[in-house]
Design a protein around this motif. Structure first.
Motif, PDB file in Angstrom:
ATOM      1  N   VAL A  32     -21.531 -36.571  22.499  1.00 28.76           N
ATOM      2  CA  VAL A  32     -21.797 -38.004  22.691  1.00 28.76           C
ATOM      3  C   VAL A  32     -20.555 -38.816  22.333  1.00 28.76           C
ATOM      4  O   VAL A  32     -20.128 -39.714  23.068  1.00 28.76           O
ATOM      5  N   GLU A  33     -19.936 -38.464  21.222  1.00 31.24           N
ATOM      6  CA  GLU A  33     -18.767 -39.225  20.755  1.00 31.24           C
ATOM      7  C   GLU A  33     -17.562 -39.022  21.653  1.00 31.24           C
ATOM      8  O   GLU A  33     -16.789 -39.947  21.883  1.00 31.24           O
ATOM      9  N   VAL A  34     -17.404 -37.802  22.179  1.00 34.13           N
ATOM     10  CA  VAL A  34     -16.277 -37.544  23.096  1.00 34.13           C
ATOM     11  C   VAL A  34     -16.402 -38.427  24.340  1.00 34.13           C
ATOM     12  O   VAL A  34     -15.410 -38.854  24.915  1.00 34.13           O
ATOM     13  N   MET A  35     -17.644 -38.730  24.729  1.00 38.19           N
ATOM     14  CA  MET A  35     -17.843 -39.611  25.887  1.00 38.19           C
ATOM     15  C   MET A  35     -17.586 -41.072  25.539  1.00 38.19           C
ATOM     16  O   MET A  35     -17.602 -41.929  26.420  1.00 38.19           O
ATOM     17  N   GLY A  36     -17.368 -41.365  24.265  1.00 36.67           N
ATOM     18  CA  GLY A  36     -16.994 -42.719  23.849  1.00 36.67           C
ATOM     19  C   GLY A  36     -18.034 -43.461  23.056  1.00 36.67           C
ATOM     20  O   GLY A  36     -17.755 -44.520  22.500  1.00 36.67           O
ATOM     21  N   TYR A  37     -19.265 -42.931  22.987  1.00 41.80           N
ATOM     22  CA  TYR A  37     -20.352 -43.669  22.330  1.00 41.80           C
ATOM     23  C   TYR A  37     -20.355 -43.452  20.821  1.00 41.80           C
ATOM     24  O   TYR A  37     -20.161 -42.333  20.355  1.00 41.80           O
TER      25      TYR A  37
ATOM     26  N   GLY B  66     -13.189 -51.679  30.208  1.00 44.23           N
ATOM     27  CA  GLY B  66     -11.883 -51.979  29.618  1.00 44.23           C
ATOM     28  C   GLY B  66     -11.992 -52.456  28.176  1.00 44.23           C
ATOM     29  O   GLY B  66     -11.099 -52.224  27.366  1.00 44.23           O
ATOM     30  N   ARG B  67     -13.106 -53.135  27.859  1.00 42.96           N
ATOM     31  CA  ARG B  67     -13.297 -53.656  26.494  1.00 42.96           C
ATOM     32  C   ARG B  67     -14.001 -52.643  25.587  1.00 42.96           C
ATOM     33  O   ARG B  67     -14.268 -52.931  24.424  1.00 42.96           O
ATOM     34  N   GLY B  68     -14.321 -51.465  26.124  1.00 43.97           N
ATOM     35  CA  GLY B  68     -15.011 -50.450  25.319  1.00 43.97           C
ATOM     36  C   GLY B  68     -16.478 -50.762  25.114  1.00 43.97           C
ATOM     37  O   GLY B  68     -17.115 -50.230  24.205  1.00 43.97           O
ATOM     38  N   GLU B  69     -17.044 -51.604  26.002  1.00 44.89           N
ATOM     39  CA  GLU B  69     -18.473 -51.931  25.897  1.00 44.89           C
ATOM     40  C   GLU B  69     -19.309 -51.060  26.835  1.00 44.89           C
ATOM     41  O   GLU B  69     -20.536 -51.083  26.793  1.00 44.89           O
ATOM     42  N   ALA B  70     -18.650 -50.370  27.735  1.00 44.68           N
ATOM     43  CA  ALA B  70     -19.324 -49.428  28.644  1.00 44.68           C
ATOM     44  C   ALA B  70     -18.433 -48.201  28.775  1.00 44.68           C
ATOM     45  O   ALA B  70     -17.223 -48.277  28.530  1.00 44.68           O
ATOM     46  N   PHE B  71     -19.038 -47.085  29.156  1.00 46.13           N
ATOM     47  CA  PHE B  71     -18.292 -45.833  29.222  1.00 46.13           C
ATOM     48  C   PHE B  71     -18.481 -45.191  30.599  1.00 46.13           C
ATOM     49  O   PHE B  71     -19.153 -45.750  31.463  1.00 46.13           O
ATOM     50  N   VAL B  72     -17.900 -44.024  30.757  1.00 46.61           N
ATOM     51  CA  VAL B  72     -17.871 -43.410  32.093  1.00 46.61           C
ATOM     52  C   VAL B  72     -19.272 -43.277  32.718  1.00 46.61           C
ATOM     53  O   VAL B  72     -19.438 -43.580  33.897  1.00 46.61           O
ATOM     54  N   GLU B  74     -21.876 -45.198  32.528  1.00 52.15           N
ATOM     55  CA  GLU B  74     -22.260 -46.506  33.078  1.00 52.15           C
ATOM     56  C   GLU B  74     -21.461 -46.820  34.345  1.00 52.15           C
ATOM     57  O   GLU B  74     -21.993 -47.345  35.323  1.00 52.15           O
ATOM     58  N   LEU B  75     -20.166 -46.477  34.297  1.00 53.46           N
ATOM     59  CA  LEU B  75     -19.306 -46.735  35.452  1.00 53.46           C
ATOM     60  C   LEU B  75     -19.774 -45.896  36.650  1.00 53.46           C
ATOM     61  O   LEU B  75     -19.782 -46.376  37.791  1.00 53.46           O
ATOM     62  N   LEU B  76     -20.182 -44.670  36.378  1.00 53.75           N
ATOM     63  CA  LEU B  76     -20.651 -43.798  37.460  1.00 53.75           C
ATOM     64  C   LEU B  76     -21.976 -44.288  38.036  1.00 53.75           C
ATOM     65  O   LEU B  76     -22.202 -44.207  39.250  1.00 53.75           O
ATOM     66  N   MET B  77     -22.841 -44.805  37.173  1.00 48.28           N
ATOM     67  CA  MET B  77     -24.105 -45.356  37.681  1.00 48.28           C
ATOM     68  C   MET B  77     -23.840 -46.587  38.537  1.00 48.28           C
ATOM     69  O   MET B  77     -24.487 -46.793  39.573  1.00 48.28           O
ATOM     70  N   ALA B  78     -22.887 -47.409  38.097  1.00 47.45           N
ATOM     71  CA  ALA B  78     -22.517 -48.593  38.887  1.00 47.45           C
ATOM     72  C   ALA B  78     -21.965 -48.165  40.247  1.00 47.45           C
ATOM     73  O   ALA B  78     -22.308 -48.748  41.288  1.00 47.45           O
ATOM     74  N   ILE B 116     -12.784 -36.225  37.392  1.00 45.14           N
ATOM     75  CA  ILE B 116     -13.662 -37.352  37.038  1.00 45.14           C
ATOM     76  C   ILE B 116     -12.919 -38.680  37.208  1.00 45.14           C
ATOM     77  O   ILE B 116     -13.416 -39.607  37.857  1.00 45.14           O
ATOM     78  N   GLY B 117     -11.734 -38.782  36.637  1.00 43.86           N
ATOM     79  CA  GLY B 117     -10.957 -40.020  36.732  1.00 43.86           C
ATOM     80  C   GLY B 117     -10.610 -40.335  38.165  1.00 43.86           C
ATOM     81  O   GLY B 117     -10.752 -41.485  38.610  1.00 43.86           O
ATOM     82  N   LYS B 118     -10.209 -39.300  38.880  1.00 42.93           N
ATOM     83  CA  LYS B 118      -9.860 -39.480  40.291  1.00 42.93           C
ATOM     84  C   LYS B 118     -11.080 -39.960  41.086  1.00 42.93           C
ATOM     85  O   LYS B 118     -10.980 -40.867  41.921  1.00 42.93           O
ATOM     86  N   ASN B 119     -12.246 -39.379  40.817  1.00 45.91           N
ATOM     87  CA  ASN B 119     -13.465 -39.789  41.541  1.00 45.91           C
ATOM     88  C   ASN B 119     -13.854 -41.230  41.227  1.00 45.91           C
ATOM     89  O   ASN B 119     -14.319 -41.962  42.102  1.00 45.91           O
ATOM     90  N   LEU B 120     -13.656 -41.624  39.971  1.00 44.37           N
ATOM     91  CA  LEU B 120     -13.960 -43.012  39.603  1.00 44.37           C
ATOM     92  C   LEU B 120     -13.056 -43.978  40.361  1.00 44.37           C
ATOM     93  O   LEU B 120     -13.513 -45.006  40.879  1.00 44.37           O
TER      94      LEU B 120
END
Lengths: 252, 223
Positions: A32-37, B66-72, B74-78, B116-120
């Motif tokens: 979980v933490e590695v994913m950033g949470y 970018g602000r660290g309020e969402a992570f990969v 969430e970005l993938l769901m978007a 993953i990064g490339k797909n995003l």
């Protein structure tokens, strides 16, 4: 965990270690933490996906691990090079420095097999979040396997009165991934079911290879990030986060 | 009608794909980007406005990322929600009613299997109205050169995660620039920096998917 597992001699000093999925310590919170949470901050839906991926990993992982103990030495005129089993490796300074006092080295590989990454790939188009989380789980299982193998080798070497270093892999600490070909040349073909592509990448992907220094005067560092040059690294962020929140970091 | 456009943008930002999607929890049982896009087209809302809503939604989730309020995840769901909208816009692209802003050739460089990064980047750039030609992972320079030859005027994006494959990235940039000096190349990935990008001769550096989209927007505006 400081117990040795059964190991089998495959000839010419090559040992395969009987590690089962149940022997692995997979830290869900760490994934979980590695994913950033931060702890407790991951949305419930993703937590459910994580649990589904962990369950799949338990079913799909076919764990194999092994190592070969070789002589280790330095190359006097080349501070970033080491000799392992008669082959010169340009490991660069960080790895060469760690192996400086090693008399031997354990060249190791381990893999969780191809099925988990195949499932991950199959999930990606329709559910990319699950695919991403499954990929993170696959990496965590492979790292846990490498940790368990590292631990086993430590116990085996301790029986001879030897210590071990951290484990180092081509592709990290400025050690070129191209040297993977030389590393694998020391091992039997397709050892642990792993093959190398033209670009020196391992198949299955969720595999780990590397070297561990062995000797009476080698040391194990608690924390490698201080000596590694990669600043923007997921694991650096993870360890920094754990240190900041008092959970303590794990060294490889 | 603007409500529908706002709803599309909001669903993309929140990653609400469709009615059946259980995510996010507070929108369970509600319509999502898929349904709102269908309704918007039925209501005669132009594809450019719908595409604009995609862009806005991705920009907002990208800013949170970018602000660290969402992570990969969430970005993938978007991105998945955005893809649901894009499926409705495909006929407009095919008919030429909406033209892509350009072609973006993208791949992870030789020696690196991380996607993953490339797909995003691929999803975010596509959501900004670009046609993405995704070459995959472990892409050798010759394959990039073939793609540039087949897509004149394209912009090339190179991705890498491993520090040790930065040499392959630099070699790829060099080969592209040697054979196609006017082709614009941007690079991105964890081990990179703007300085490293400049040193290898790239025209731009994207620290994240939104950075790539912003660079391409500037490129399109200047073209």
């Amino acid at each position: 965990m400081s117990t040795a597992l059964p190991q089998f001699d495959r000839g010419h000093g090559v040992c395969e270690v009987a590690i089962g999925f149940g022997d692995l310590e997979i830290d869900r919170a760490a994934v979980v933490e590695v994913m950033g949470y931060r702890a407790g901050a991951m949305p419930e839906h993703f937590g459910e996906l994580l649990d589904a991926a962990l369950a799949q990993a338990a079913t799909l992982s076919v764990v194999r691990a092994g190592y070969l103990l070789v002589a280790a030495g330095r190359v006097d005129e080349r501070p970033g090079a080491v000799v392992l089993g008669g082959t010169v490796f340009s490991t660069q300074k960080i790895v060469a420095g760690a192996l400086l006092r090693a008399e031997r080295a354990a060249v190791f590989t381990c893999s969780i097999g191809p099925a988990m990454e195949e499932w991950t790939r199959a999930m990606m188009p329709d559910d990319p979040a699950l695919g991403y989380i499954a990929d993170a789980v696959g990496s965590a299982v492979a790292e846990a396997l490498a940790d368990r193998l590292h631990d086993h080798i430590g116990v085996q070497m301790a029986r001879h009165g030897w210590r071990i270093t951290n484990r180092y892999s081509p592709g990290y600490c400025n050690w070129s991934v191209a040297e993977q070909h030389r590393l694998f040349a020391l091992l039997p073909p397709q050892f642990c079911g792993i093959t190398l592509g033209e670009s020196a990448l391992m198949h299955p992907m969720k595999s780990v290879s590397g070297v561990i220094g062995v000797g009476t005067a080698v040391t194990h560092a608690d924390y490698l990030c201080d000596v590694c040059g990669v600043r923007d690294c997921t694991y650096r962020a993870f360890h920094a986060g754990r240190a900041a929140h008092g959970a303590g970091g794990a060294a490889r | 009608m603007s409500d529908l456009v706002d709803q599309i943008g909001s669903c993309i930002e929140r990653g609400k794909v469709n009615l059946a999607s259980p995510y996010p929890k507070d929108l369970k049982g509600q319509e999502g980007a898929d349904e709102y896009a269908r309704q918007a087209i039925a209501a005669g809302i132009g594809p450019e406005r719908i595409l604009g809503a995609c862009n806005d939604g991705m920009q907002r989730i990208g800013a949170k990322f970018g602000r660290g309020e969402a992570f990969v995840p969430e970005l993938l769901m978007a991105a998945k929600a955005m893809n649901a909208v894009m499926a409705h816009l495909k006929p407009f692209f095919a008919a030429g009613t909406v033209k892509p802003k350009g072609q973006f050739v993208l791949g992870t460089v030789a020696g690196d299997l991380h996607d993953i990064g490339k797909n995003l980047v691929s999803m975010v750039v596509a959501g900004n109205g670009w046609e993405v030609v995704d070459l995959g992972v472990d892409v050798k320079p010759a394959k990039f050169l073939d793609a540039v030859r087949s897509h004149p005027g394209c912009v090339v994006g190179l991705s890498a995660l491993l520090t040790t494959t930065m040499g392959n990235m630099a070699a790829t940039v060099k080969e592209i620039k040697a054979q196609f000096p006017s082709t614009v190349v941007i690079v991105g990935g964890a081990p990179l920096s703007a300085e490293a990008a400049a040193q290898m001769g790239a025209d731009g550096y994207a620290p994240d998917p939104q950075g790539a989209a912003a660079f391409l927007a500037q490129f399109a505006a200047a073209a």
